[in-house]
Design an enzyme around this catalytic site. Structure first.
Site, PDB file in Angstrom:
ATOM      1  CG  HIS A   1     -19.830  40.968  38.136  1.00 50.76           C
ATOM      2  ND1 HIS A   1     -20.396  41.682  37.105  1.00 50.76           N
ATOM      3  CD2 HIS A   1     -19.600  39.729  37.644  1.00 50.76           C
ATOM      4  CE1 HIS A   1     -20.499  40.900  36.035  1.00 50.76           C
ATOM      5  NE2 HIS A   1     -20.011  39.704  36.337  1.00 50.76           N
TER       6      HIS A   1
ATOM      7  CG  ASP B   1     -25.686  45.920  34.939  1.00 55.37           C
ATOM      8  OD1 ASP B   1     -24.791  46.764  35.155  1.00 55.37           O
ATOM      9  OD2 ASP B   1     -25.450  44.802  34.435  1.00 55.37           O
TER      10      ASP B   1
ATOM     11  CG  HIS C   1     -25.989  47.404  39.263  1.00 59.15           C
ATOM     12  ND1 HIS C   1     -25.393  46.235  39.683  1.00 59.15           N
ATOM     13  CD2 HIS C   1     -25.244  47.829  38.207  1.00 59.15           C
ATOM     14  CE1 HIS C   1     -24.349  45.965  38.913  1.00 59.15           C
ATOM     15  NE2 HIS C   1     -24.245  46.915  38.005  1.00 59.15           N
TER      16      HIS C   1
ATOM     17  CG  HIS D   1     -22.416  50.449  34.833  1.00 58.13           C
ATOM     18  ND1 HIS D   1     -21.228  50.149  35.467  1.00 58.13           N
ATOM     19  CD2 HIS D   1     -23.208  49.366  34.991  1.00 58.13           C
ATOM     20  CE1 HIS D   1     -21.293  48.920  35.959  1.00 58.13           C
ATOM     21  NE2 HIS D   1     -22.484  48.420  35.697  1.00 58.13           N
TER      22      HIS D   1
ATOM     23  CE  LYS E   1     -20.429  45.188  41.431  1.00 61.18           C
ATOM     24  NZ  LYS E   1     -20.904  45.810  40.205  1.00 61.18           N
TER      25      LYS E   1
ATOM     26  CG  HIS F   1     -25.555  42.171  37.499  1.00 66.21           C
ATOM     27  ND1 HIS F   1     -24.832  41.083  37.924  1.00 66.21           N
ATOM     28  CD2 HIS F   1     -24.633  43.083  37.133  1.00 66.21           C
ATOM     29  CE1 HIS F   1     -23.552  41.333  37.811  1.00 66.21           C
ATOM     30  NE2 HIS F   1     -23.397  42.549  37.341  1.00 66.21           N
TER      31      HIS F   1
HETATM   32  N1  LIG Z   1     -23.284  44.455  32.917  1.00 67.05           N
HETATM   33  C1  LIG Z   1     -22.472  44.585  31.901  1.00 67.05           C
HETATM   34  O1  LIG Z   1     -22.571  43.810  30.948  1.00 67.05           O
HETATM   35  N2  LIG Z   1     -21.529  45.556  31.853  1.00 67.05           N
HETATM   36  C2  LIG Z   1     -21.204  46.512  32.881  1.00 67.05           C
HETATM   37  C3  LIG Z   1     -20.357  45.925  33.967  1.00 67.05           C
HETATM   38  C4  LIG Z   1     -21.097  44.986  34.896  1.00 67.05           C
HETATM   39  O2  LIG Z   1     -22.050  45.378  35.576  1.00 67.05           O
HETATM   40  O3  LIG Z   1     -20.711  43.832  35.006  1.00 67.05           O
HETATM   41  C5  LIG Z   1     -20.474  47.690  32.245  1.00 67.05           C
HETATM   42  O4  LIG Z   1     -19.890  48.495  32.975  1.00 67.05           O
HETATM   43  O5  LIG Z   1     -20.518  47.823  31.020  1.00 67.05           O
HETATM   44 ZN   LIG Z   2     -23.172  46.679  36.279  1.00 69.45          ZN
HETATM   45 ZN   LIG Z   3     -21.516  43.394  36.963  1.00 69.52          ZN
END
Ligand SMILES: NC(=O)N[C@@H](CC(=O)O)C(=O)O
Ligand SMILES: [Zn+2]
Ligand SMILES: [Zn+2]
Length: 344
Positions: free
Chosen positions: A137, A248, A14, A16, A100, A175
């Protein structure tokens, strides 16, 4: 000689990565530790088609540091318009590994999320048929529901219903942050798994308010009470194969977090494995880190384990106050503080 631990090279299930110069800034951290990562599709606009996922994957590969071996595993963002044909095309592609769910409005860049499951049933049925995992999510978006209860509420109002309608669908509860989620996953059948972040294993909600408000500890789902942190630690060290590593890591430019309405997301890619090692060591379970980081994820996704290894040594280092992030900077977890494990 200092203490060390060597494990099969892990994957991040997971992550970003953002895009453009922001991606180029953070990608080396992940590529140094992990062989593969599930790359979340919540760009602006979101990655909703196989063609868009292909193009995003190419941009990631082009941004990799010279010599880096890293395989980005792509994900489609589920909208009300995803068709069964596009799901079949995704499976066929080989590089799209999941779809997702962002409930509309639940988190960063989730405005295009699903409004009604009836509309996406054909796509979900196709995913169940083809064994393409559905990543969720797991928070309800009803503003009437207390923000600390939104994950637990999601289990009853969405997850159980989904499982009843599509008992074969492979689901990753992303998460997870609560004992309710950990218990649900433990009791559910083998097609339900979960990722757990380093921050939810290391911190409770007090960390949001230590001496004042701490925007760099704010993510979604928000940190919970200590009893939940302990339940997550117990789950990941229980020997169950249903829990695996998903950082995450979610970088946001400093000024967008240190703001009147700060963004949700914690950046952890600079020290991901070291942070997990600290969590596992805190309960005397370092020997279980390898399964969580390197075995359970590939097993669930039906992929081979990586063939090389990484080594962490017990050696303290100080995390920089910030890292460059395009024309901005990003404040990492533990900024300016010491971390006691180091990847060599
Ligand atoms: N986890 C977070 O707080 N933020 C994530 C999005 C997500 O995973 O929900 C993001 O893309 O910034
Ligand atoms: Zn995330
Ligand atoms: Zn998320």
């Amino acid at each position: 000689m200092s203490k060390s631990i060597t494990i099969i090279r892990p994957d991040d299930w997971h992550l970003h990565l953002r895009d453009g110069s922001l991606m180029a800034a953070v990608l080396p951290h992940t590529a140094k530790e992990f062989a593969r990562a599930i790359v979340m599709p919540n760009l602006k606009p979101p990655v909703t088609t196989v063609d868009a996922a292909f193009a995003y994957r190419q941009r990631i590969l082009e941004a990799l540091p010279a010599g880096a071996q890293f395989d980005p595993l792509m994900v489609l963002y589920l909208t009300d318009h995803l068709t069964a044909e596009e799901v079949a095309k995704a499976k066929q592609s080989g590089f799209v590994k999941a779809v997702k769910l962002y409930p509309a409005g639940a988190t960063t860049n989730s405005d295009s999320g699903v409004t009604n499951f009836d509309k996406v049933m054909p796509a979900l049925e196709k995913m169940a048929e083809l064994g393409l995992p559905f990543l969720v999510h797991g928070e309800v978006t009803d503003p009437q529901i207390d923000v600390f209860d939104r994950e637990a509420a999601f289990i009853d109002s969405v997850l159980m219903v989904l499982q009843q309608r599509l008992p074969k669908l492979k689901i990753v509860f992303e998460h997870i942050t609560t004992k309710q989620a950990a218990e649900y996953v433990l009791k559910a059948g083998p097609n339900i798994a979960a990722t757990v972040t380093p921050q939810h294993l290391l911190m409770n909600r007090n960390a949001l308010f230590t001496g004042g408000i701490r925007p760099h500890h704010y993510c979604l789902p928000v940190l919970k009470r200590e009893e939940h942190r302990r339940a997550l630690l117990a789950a990941v060290t229980s020997g169950s194969k249903k829990f695996f590593l998903g950082t995450d890591s979610a970088p946001h430019a400093r000024h967008t977090k240190e703001a009147a309405c700060g963004c949700a997301g914690i950046y952890s890619a600079h020290a991901a494995l070291a942070l997990y090692a600290e969590a596992f060591e805190s309960v005397g379970a370092l020997d279980l880190l390898e399964a969580f980081a390197s075995k359970n994820g590939p097993a669930f996704y039906g992929l081979p384990e990586n063939t090389d290894t990484v080594t962490l040594v017990k050696e303290s280092w100080t995390v920089p106050a910030s890292y460059p992030f395009g024309e901005h900077n990003v404040v990492p977890l533990r900024a300016g503080e010491e971390i006691h494990w180091k990847l060599i």
